[in-house]
Structure formats: structure tokens, C-alpha cells
Design a protein around this motif. Structure first.
Motif, PDB file in Angstrom:
ATOM      1  N   TYR A  14       0.865  -1.118   0.151  1.00  0.00           N
ATOM      2  CA  TYR A  14      -0.042   0.065  -0.069  1.00  0.00           C
ATOM      3  C   TYR A  14       1.185   1.418  -0.051  1.00  0.00           C
ATOM      4  CZ  TYR A  14      -0.014   1.146   5.039  1.00  0.00           C
ATOM      5  OH  TYR A  14       0.233   1.663   6.461  1.00  0.00           O
ATOM      6  N   HIS A  21       0.834   4.046  -3.124  1.00  0.00           N
ATOM      7  CA  HIS A  21       0.343   5.397  -2.646  1.00  0.00           C
ATOM      8  C   HIS A  21       1.444   6.276  -3.459  1.00  0.00           C
ATOM      9  CE1 HIS A  21      -0.521   9.156  -0.227  1.00  0.00           C
ATOM     10  NE2 HIS A  21       0.756   9.033  -0.170  1.00  0.00           N
ATOM     11  N   LYS A  77      -3.971   5.897  -6.328  1.00  0.00           N
ATOM     12  CA  LYS A  77      -4.600   5.879  -5.164  1.00  0.00           C
ATOM     13  C   LYS A  77      -5.873   4.934  -4.934  1.00  0.00           C
ATOM     14  CE  LYS A  77      -3.236  10.628  -4.070  1.00  0.00           C
ATOM     15  NZ  LYS A  77      -3.471  11.980  -4.080  1.00  0.00           N
ATOM     16  N   LEU A  78      -6.582   4.527  -6.156  1.00  0.00           N
ATOM     17  CA  LEU A  78      -7.464   3.440  -5.811  1.00  0.00           C
ATOM     18  C   LEU A  78      -6.976   2.061  -5.563  1.00  0.00           C
ATOM     19  CD1 LEU A  78     -10.550   3.480  -6.391  1.00  0.00           C
ATOM     20  CD2 LEU A  78      -9.917   2.881  -8.743  1.00  0.00           C
ATOM     21  N   GLU A 133      -4.244   1.705  -4.080  1.00  0.00           N
ATOM     22  CA  GLU A 133      -3.682   1.739  -2.487  1.00  0.00           C
ATOM     23  C   GLU A 133      -4.981   1.500  -1.587  1.00  0.00           C
ATOM     24  OE1 GLU A 133      -3.144   5.787  -1.256  1.00  0.00           O
ATOM     25  OE2 GLU A 133      -2.502   5.078   0.843  1.00  0.00           O
ATOM     26  N   GLU A 134      -5.928   2.282  -1.729  1.00  0.00           N
ATOM     27  CA  GLU A 134      -7.344   1.976  -1.198  1.00  0.00           C
ATOM     28  C   GLU A 134      -7.550   0.369  -1.030  1.00  0.00           C
ATOM     29  OE1 GLU A 134      -8.968   3.841   1.043  1.00  0.00           O
ATOM     30  OE2 GLU A 134     -10.418   2.527   1.287  1.00  0.00           O
ATOM     31  N   LYS A 148      -5.655  -1.353   1.338  1.00  0.00           N
ATOM     32  CA  LYS A 148      -5.862  -0.963   2.654  1.00  0.00           C
ATOM     33  C   LYS A 148      -7.202  -1.757   3.115  1.00  0.00           C
ATOM     34  CE  LYS A 148      -4.181   3.849   3.638  1.00  0.00           C
ATOM     35  NZ  LYS A 148      -4.847   5.222   3.820  1.00  0.00           N
ATOM     36  N   GLN A 149      -8.151  -1.973   2.113  1.00  0.00           N
ATOM     37  CA  GLN A 149      -9.375  -2.634   2.590  1.00  0.00           C
ATOM     38  C   GLN A 149      -9.118  -4.092   2.729  1.00  0.00           C
ATOM     39  OE1 GLN A 149     -12.647  -1.596   0.103  1.00  0.00           O
ATOM     40  NE2 GLN A 149     -12.372   0.559   0.463  1.00  0.00           N
ATOM     41  N   ALA A 208      -7.694  -4.244   6.187  1.00  0.00           N
ATOM     42  CA  ALA A 208      -8.716  -4.592   7.054  1.00  0.00           C
ATOM     43  C   ALA A 208      -9.396  -5.609   7.317  1.00  0.00           C
ATOM     44  CB  ALA A 208      -9.796  -3.492   6.878  1.00  0.00           C
ATOM     45  N   ARG A 209      -9.429  -6.370   6.100  1.00  0.00           N
ATOM     46  CA  ARG A 209     -10.061  -8.058   6.049  1.00  0.00           C
ATOM     47  C   ARG A 209      -9.169  -8.728   6.619  1.00  0.00           C
ATOM     48  NH1 ARG A 209     -12.246 -10.552   0.530  1.00  0.00           N
ATOM     49  NH2 ARG A 209     -12.634 -12.509   1.157  1.00  0.00           N
ATOM     50  N   THR A 256      -7.027  -8.086   9.130  1.00  0.00           N
ATOM     51  CA  THR A 256      -6.446  -7.952  10.411  1.00  0.00           C
ATOM     52  C   THR A 256      -7.365  -7.069  11.241  1.00  0.00           C
ATOM     53  OG1 THR A 256      -5.328  -5.814   9.973  1.00  0.00           O
ATOM     54  CG2 THR A 256      -4.107  -7.824   9.600  1.00  0.00           C
ATOM     55  N   GLY A 257      -8.211  -6.571  10.405  1.00  0.00           N
ATOM     56  CA  GLY A 257      -9.414  -5.441  11.084  1.00  0.00           C
ATOM     57  C   GLY A 257      -8.727  -4.069  11.087  1.00  0.00           C
ATOM     58  N   ARG A 266      -6.741  -1.182   8.987  1.00  0.00           N
ATOM     59  CA  ARG A 266      -6.039  -0.791   7.596  1.00  0.00           C
ATOM     60  C   ARG A 266      -4.763  -0.486   7.778  1.00  0.00           C
ATOM     61  NH1 ARG A 266      -9.709   1.767   4.145  1.00  0.00           N
ATOM     62  NH2 ARG A 266      -8.511   4.012   3.870  1.00  0.00           N
ATOM     63  N   PHE A 267      -3.980  -0.256   8.711  1.00  0.00           N
ATOM     64  CA  PHE A 267      -2.680  -0.166   8.974  1.00  0.00           C
ATOM     65  C   PHE A 267      -1.840  -1.420   9.708  1.00  0.00           C
ATOM     66  CE2 PHE A 267      -4.533   3.970   8.694  1.00  0.00           C
ATOM     67  CZ  PHE A 267      -3.632   4.601   7.651  1.00  0.00           C
ATOM     68  N   ARG A 273      -2.396  -3.022  12.407  1.00  0.00           N
ATOM     69  CA  ARG A 273      -1.723  -2.900  13.864  1.00  0.00           C
ATOM     70  C   ARG A 273      -2.584  -3.665  14.812  1.00  0.00           C
ATOM     71  NH1 ARG A 273      -2.593   3.862  14.338  1.00  0.00           N
ATOM     72  NH2 ARG A 273      -0.419   4.345  13.690  1.00  0.00           N
TER      73      ARG A 273
END
Lengths: 267, 496
Positions: B244, B248, B267-268, B270-271, B274-275, B278-279, B281-282, B284-285, B287
Motif C-alpha cells: 500500500y 500510494h 490511490k485507488l 492503494e485503497e 488498505k481494505q 482491514a479484512r 487484520t481489522g 487498515r494499517f 496494527r
């Protein structure tokens, strides 16, 4: 150049329907603020308060009907340590992210929710459909900037909502501030605010700007925006996801209702 | 991982040791200070020696002062200035004896890392203009443009001074550390696990690289090893982070060359990653997953991530092909901001910036950690040293990252995800990762109670910000934004 136009057209529409219409908002599987189930909290347990790195959770000296814990979501960095430590399921994971609030106390957990404050509609009327925002990084970790930058990606396409980032504070209506306010950024931050024409408003983006977050205090960091600038909207999160920022912006413009009351999301 | 050998060097022999390191093909990596006892300040130098897979560590007990090594290793100039600002130790014959970390006008009662500095006492400052070189000659034609610290658009805070004549930049001087939060000091007194949430929030877009370097430093101190499944998943997370970040980067580079659809596409993509994060690890970064000894909880990437990455790779290869076939984009990148190999080496360039100037160096391969030794890794290198080479390296790294993740997904072993790690009192460890921006170091020291006594963070942007001005002097204003974007710098990690 025609090559790019063709590539763009072939992609079709990439923008999420939300928030203008029902549909995907791109936040599936996102883990948000922990939820407090006060009835599952057991006497003499202080596991979550001990593990919380920002003291967002403290044990009440006198347990009241409204639960044993004081939880300030304005201090929460969404690290999930409380949800992993809690032995009884009193602190649980959730997907709650729409935590934009007009009043700081709306972020503090209450068994009986506050009446959400009514907005200052009259002064903001002319801005509902077009808002210019200026961002100032007052010492963030760059996580909030990454999500603010995402707002201009085709997926969120903030422009379609009439909200624009502007280069100069002279053209800005709203100041978005990230970071705990470091000693070196205090003066530039105040100067930026002073350069804005009135009426002007301020939004604290991310837990650092709301309360100092993980970076609070020490020799170089401040305690967020309180006492530095008058804040109109608080949005905790570490970082708040793009949808949360969009929700907070639209809430500020009275185009969406505030969802957080008494530290949790209302219906 | 064997502990790095420690060599004591007397202050008067430091320069000889530095020269010898240079002559034998090594490289100084970083320097830091810490109080081994409340009244005993110690200097540490970390170096790579030719042909060695471990890092050499030099220890030096300065006697009130130490000789500057900046004349031999220019890259040490910033480390020494940081030590002077935070610890009060002065380096003799320093070529740039100015403030770096704390701005001019800050006069703390004691240096902030002095054991007697009163806790929770904020610095007081009457900020002044920074020291800048005097311009001699026909000075009437030379304009000074101070830009920042609040810049246009959504950017991190930093101030940049341009001395320019017409379109040409005569001299460029960044002033960073407006974002200095004093994060290293926050680790002190915490137990090892307490450092996790801090490390994840030093540089938000490199959360995994930071927390992984921190965990590996603690694991080195505790001489424990994460179980195989955790080590493979750590690689997966680190490479998703690289994906990501690099996407970016490409989108932002297109922004500076005004290639609008290219910016949107970058950017699309990259997004999209990021999604996927989230899927996975929960977050987007990415963490809230890593911890000392392994992972906090297990992940299930198998059965869905393979297909997502396959389509991502297809879309990316179309995007990359378009970028490499767009003359207007390439015209603005080729020959822009050339970083000579010699300057890159002397000033300490790292990561894709260094690899675009002909240095084949990547700690994932040269000093393998996590599960990198068991995975095929391509390290792309270019020689041109310009903005185009820096973009090409990153584009090739995206392909390499996807390939590594696909290998992780096919080789991912079952089993436990966390090992027990007991940190012995008084121990120390060095951890390192190749973040999307280059080599990242964490040095951790524990006290006699097993609490953190000192954590030093060397972020790749600290190295590359030092290098960057050398590509700006003598260039022109129109190229500046493109050149800056091509370096892919962040400020949060550098400032800490």
C-alpha cells in the motif's frame, strides 16, 4: 493521454455509493472502538484499566448503577488490549467507528445517553453544500494524514460531497488538526487559525488531537487541542477511518446526525 | 540470530576505527547514546563489515566530549547533532555544530534525556529562524523562500528554505523536527509488551516495520524466537505494508507530474490494499497483531487473499505499463534529482533510494529475519539515480512483494503463533527490518528490573532526509515537488 482516458473509462465507476446512497462504505471487517457491556463487568476486576496504555479506562472509586468503569473514548487508541484482556466479555470488539461528536463529554461512557446537542445551525447555513477545509499536522504519526489523503481517492471522492481541501487558511472555513500539538507546532498552528476568516471552525481528527493519545505529555508533546483552540467537532480514532472522517464532516454540516451519545453509538 | 559482537573503542581511537571501517569496505549505520548508569553516558555505533551477516557494535565511554566522525562518515553528522541536543554531549570538530532535533531558541534546563530532567516538563521555546549559510557574491539576485511548516494540501509539517535565483535553486535547507514528540523517551520504564502500541505509532504508514523491528530487538535480548507460523505471517504483514505504501507513492508521484488518471489509479489501488488489510487484520494499517514472541492472534489469509492479490497484480501491471509508456510523465522523471552513488553512500541513503543509485542492499536478504531466509526474494536495483529509477525500483518491488506473499500463502505452516519470551534484566538487543522506505533499526536496553531503559529508533526517512538536499542544490523549482515525491519521505518517523 487517450490511453489513460480509456483506462479510466474501462474501470467504470469506482466510487462507493455511501454516504449518498445505501451500499458498501468500504469499511467491512474494520475493528473499531471497544464496546462496554456494563452488566458483564465483575467486582474487583481491573484487568482492562491496568492494560489500557492511555488511561482511557479507569475504575470508579464508588461503583454506581451506571457501571464500575469510567471510559473516555476521546482517549482510546483502539489498540484492542482491553478486549483481549477482559475475562468476562465486558469489553468486546466492535465495528463502531462513527465517533464524531460535537461535545467532548459525548465521548465519555454513560449508562443513560446524553441528549445529543443541537447544532449551531444558523451560523453554518451557508456552508452546508460547500465547505473548504485546511489541514494542519500538529505532530501526528502520519496515520491520520494517510486517511485524510485517502478521502481524495476515487473510492471516497470527497469532492462529490462539496468538501474541498484548500491550500491557504485564508480560504478555509474549517481547520482539521491532527497530532497532540508538539511544542514546535503550537505557534504555527495558532498562526494558521488566526489567518482564517470568520466564521471559522475547528475539528480535532484522531485521538492525539482530541486528548494527546499515545503521544500525550512528555517534554515535547501537548494534550491535544483543548486549551489551544476552540474545538467544534471531536473525532477520536487511531487513526479514524475515512468513512468516520466523512461522517464527522457531514455531521458538522448537519447533513448526517451525530451517532455517538454517552460513549456509544445510538441507533 | 547470534548476538552482535561488541567492541570497546577509546574516544581517541574512534576516528581510526571509522577510517579502518571505510578502508575495509564496511559502512557505519547509525550512532546513539544512552545512560548505562545514571551518571554514565555511553555511545554506541552500529556498523556493517564487509562479508559479515551480523552488525558490529562499537561501545565508547566519552569523557565529557567525543570526536566527531562526520569528516569520515558524513552520515554521522545528524546522529551526533541529535545526541548533542538530547543528551548534551558535544562532539569536537563537528562541521555543522547547529541544533537539529530541538530548534534554535529552545533552551532546556537540562537535555531532555538527562536522568535529572524533570519528568513531564514541557520544553519552553522562543523559536528563532534556523542558522543558514551566508550567501556571498551578487546577493541582490538571491531570493529566500521559506515554505512551511504548514504546507499546501494534506502534508506532514516541515519547513523548507530555498535560496534561489530566478528558476534555479542555489541552496536548499529543510528544517524538520517540528513533529518531534519525544517518543523514544516514552518507552523508558515500560515492560517489553508496553512498547508494542508505542512502536506501532511512531510512523503510522510503517506500523508493521516499526513494531516488527521492536519485537525482534526484544526477542534478541530475550534470546527467543517466534514460531514458524508467526514468522511467515510477519512477512505477509510486512509485504502488505510495502504494497500500500508503494502504490500510494506512485499515485502521489503522478500528482506531481499532473498525470490525473494515473494519480487516481494509484490511490485507488492503494485503497484496495488498505481494505484487504482491514479484512486480514481489522486494521487498515495492520496494527494490533504483532507482539513480542509472535502474534497476538492468528490470521486466516488462506483461501481468499491469493485471488485478491492475483487480480491486484493484473491491474497493477496494466497501470505500470501505462506509466512506463507515458512520455509526459517520464520526461519529468528522467534526469530529475540525480543522486550520485558516492553521495548516496557517504550521506547514508537507504531503501529504494539507495537501490536506485546502484547499491544492491536490502536487510531482508543480507541479514534475513522473520521467514525471509526461506522465501525467494528479488531485490531490484537501478543505476541511474534519478526520479525515474526510484519509481522503477518501487514498481519492481510491488511485483516482488506480491510474489513473496503468494509464497507465504502456499508455504504457511500450521502451529502455534507465540513463543514465551522472558527478558533477562540488564539485557539488550538490536532489531532491524527493511521498511517500505529502507532500513529501520531499533536498539533496546533493559534495566535491572527488566524494564526498558532506552529505546533508540533509526527510521529510514531520517537517513533519506539527510541525503535529499544534495539532489536539490542546483536543480530548479519546477522539479522540486517531483523530486521530493520520488524520494517517498515521511516526517513522523524521522522526527519521532
Amino acid at each position: 493521454m487517450p490511453l489513460w482516458t480509456l483506462l479510466g473509462l474501462r474501470q467504470g465507476k469506482q466510487t462507493a455509493p455511501w454516504p449518498l446512497a445505501e451500499g458498501a462504505d468500504g469499511q467491512a471487517a474494520f475493528i473499531g472502538m471497544p464496546r462496554y457491556n456494563s452488566d458483564r463487568c465483575t467486582e474487583e476486576c481491573r484487568a482492562c484499566a491496568d492494560v489500557c496504555p492511555t488511561k482511557a479506562i479507569t475504575i470508579r472509586l464508588q461503583a454506581a448503577e451506571s457501571g464500575r468503569l469510567d471510559i473516555d473514548y476521546g482517549r482510546c487508541i483502539v489498540c484492542q488490549l482491553c478486549t483481549e484482556t477482559c475475562p468476562t466479555g465486558a469489553m468486546t470488539r466492535s465495528s463502531d467507528w462513527a465517533f464524531g461528536a460535537r461535545r467532548r463529554q459525548d465521548l465519555v461512557w454513560q449508562s443513560s445517553p446524553f441528549e445529543p446537542s443541537s447544532a449551531d445551525r444558523a451560523s453554518r447555513r451557508g456552508f452546508r453544500r460547500s465547505l473548504h477545509v485546511r489541514h494542519v499536522d500538529a505532530g501526528s504519526c502520519n496515520g491520520c494524514e494517510s486517511e485524510l489523503q485517502a478521502l481524495n481517492s476515487p473510492f471516497y471522492n470527497l469532492h462529490r460531497l462539496g468538501i474541498f481541501f484548500t491550500a491557504s487558511p485564508r480560504f478555509a472555513d474549517l481547520l482539521l488538526v491532527t497530532g497532540p500539538v508538539t511544542y514546535a507546532m503550537l505557534t504555527p498552528l495558532r498562526a494558521t487559525y488566526e489567518a482564517m476568516p470568520e466564521p471559522r471552525w475547528v475539528m480535532a481528527i484522531g485521538t492525539c488531537a482530541v486528548s494527546g493519545g499515545i503521544a500525550e505529555g512528555g517534554y515535547a508533546s501537548g494534550h491535544g487541542l483543548d486549551g489551544v483552540l476552540p474545538v467544534d467537532v471531536y473525532l477520536p480514532g487511531c487513526p479514524p477511518n475515512p468513512a468516520a472522517i466523512i461522517h464527522a464532516l457531514l455531521m458538522f454540516l448537519d447533513r448526517l446526525p451525530q451517532r455517538v451519545q454517552g460513549g456509544r453509538l445510538g441507533e | 540470530m547470534t548476538a552482535p559482537p561488541h567492541i570497546w573503542v577509546e574516544p581517541e581511537h574512534l576516528r581510526d576505527a571509522a577510517r579502518r571501517l571505510r578502508e575495509t569496505g564496511g559502512r557505519l549505520q547509525m550512532a546513539y547514546a544512552w545512560y548505562s548508569e545514571p551518571s554514565r553516558l555511553e555511545l554506541r555505533y552500529v556498523a556493517t563489515e564487509a562479508g559479515q551477516s551480523h552488525f558490529a557494535v562499537w561501545r565508547c565511554a566519552p569523557n565529557g566530549a567525543a570526536p566527531s566522525l562526520a569528516g569520515i562518515w558524513p552520515l554521522t553528522g545528524w546522529y551526533e547533532r541529535e545526541i548533542t541536543d538530547l543528551f548534551g554531549l558535544v562532539f569536537s570538530e563537528h562541521p555543522e555544530p547547529h541544533r537539529l532535533m530541538l530548534h534554535e531558541g529552545v533552551n532546556p534546563i537540562r537535555p531532555p534525556f538527562d536522568p535529572d530532567y524533570p519528568a513531564q516538563t514541557p520544553l519552553e521555546a522562543e523559536l528563532k529562524q534556523q542558522s543558514v549559510p551566508e550567501v556571498a557574491g551578487a546577493t541582490a539576485d538571491v531570493q529566500l523562500l521559506p515554505f512551511g511548516p504548514v504546507r499546501a494540501d494534506v502534508f506532514e509539517s516541515g519547513e523548507f528554505l530555498f535560496f534561489y535565483v530566478g528558476e534555479s535553486i542555489l541552496h536548499y535547507q529543510p528544517r524538520l523536527f517540528f513533529k518531534h514528540r519525544g517518543m523514544e523517551k516514552r518507552f523508558e520504564g515500560l515492560a517489553a509488551e508496553g512498547g508494542i502500541v508505542l512502536a506501532e505509532r511512531i510512523s503510522g504508514v510503517a506500523s508493521v516495520a516499526h513494531v516488527l523491528a521492536y519485537c525482534q530487538a526484544v526477542e534478541a535480548a530475550a534470546t527467543c524466537v517466534a514460531p514458524p507460523r508467526a514468522r511467515f505471517l510477519r512477512v505477509l504483514l510486512a509485504e502488505m505494508e510495502r504494497l500500500y505504501n508503494h502504490l500510494h507513492y506512485l499515485g502521489h508521484l503522478c500528482h506531481t507530474t499532473t498525470l490525473k488518471v494515473g494519480e487516481a489509479q494509484g490511490k485507488l489501488l492503494e485503497e484496495r490494499v488498505k481494505q484487504l488489510n482491514a479484512r486480514l487484520t481489522g486494521s487498515r494499517f495492520l496494527r494490533n497483531i504483532l507482539t513480542v514472541g509472535g502474534l497476538r492472534r492468528d490470521l486466516s489469509p488462506k483461501g481468499w487473499l491469493e485471488a485478491e492479490l492475483k487480480t491486484l497484480q493484473e491491474d497493477f501491471s496494466v497501470y505500470a505499463r501505462h506509466l512506463e509508456n507515458t512520455d509526459s510523465h517520464l520526461d519529468r522523471l528522467i534526469t530529475t534529482g540525480i543522486l550520485e552513488q558516492r553521495v548516496a553512500f557517504d550521506q547514508g541513503a537507504t531503501g529504494p533510494v539507495q537501490r536506485a543509485s546502484g547499491f544492491d542492499r536490502d536487510v531482508r536478504r543480507d541479514h534475513p529475519y522473520a521467514a525471509y531466509a526461506e522465501l525467494p526474494l528479488t531485490v531490484p536495483v537501478r543505476d541511474a539515480g534519478d526520479a525515474h529509477a526510484r519509481a522503477q525500483v518501487r514498481m519492481a518491488e510491488i511485483d516482488a512483494s506480491i510474489a513473496v506473499v503468494q509464497h507465504v500463502l502456499s508455504l504457511l505452516p500450521d502451529g502455534p503463533i507465540k513463543a514465551d519470551c522472558e527478558v533477562p534484566p540488564g539485557s539488550e538487543g538490536l532489531g532491524f527490518t527493511e521498511s517500505p522506505r529502507g532500513t529501520l533499526f531499533y536498539a533496546v536496553h533493559f534495566d535491572q528490573r527488566g524494564r526498558l531503559a532506552r529505546v533508540k529508533i533509526k527510521s529510514p526517512s531520517f537517513s533519506n532526509w539527510r541525503v535529499f538536499p544534495f539532489t536539490v542544490h542546483g536543480s530548479n523549482m519546477m522539479d522540486y515537488a517531483i523530486n521530493e515525491a520520488s524520494f517517498g519521505l515521511t516526517i513522523a518517523g524521522c522526527d519521532r
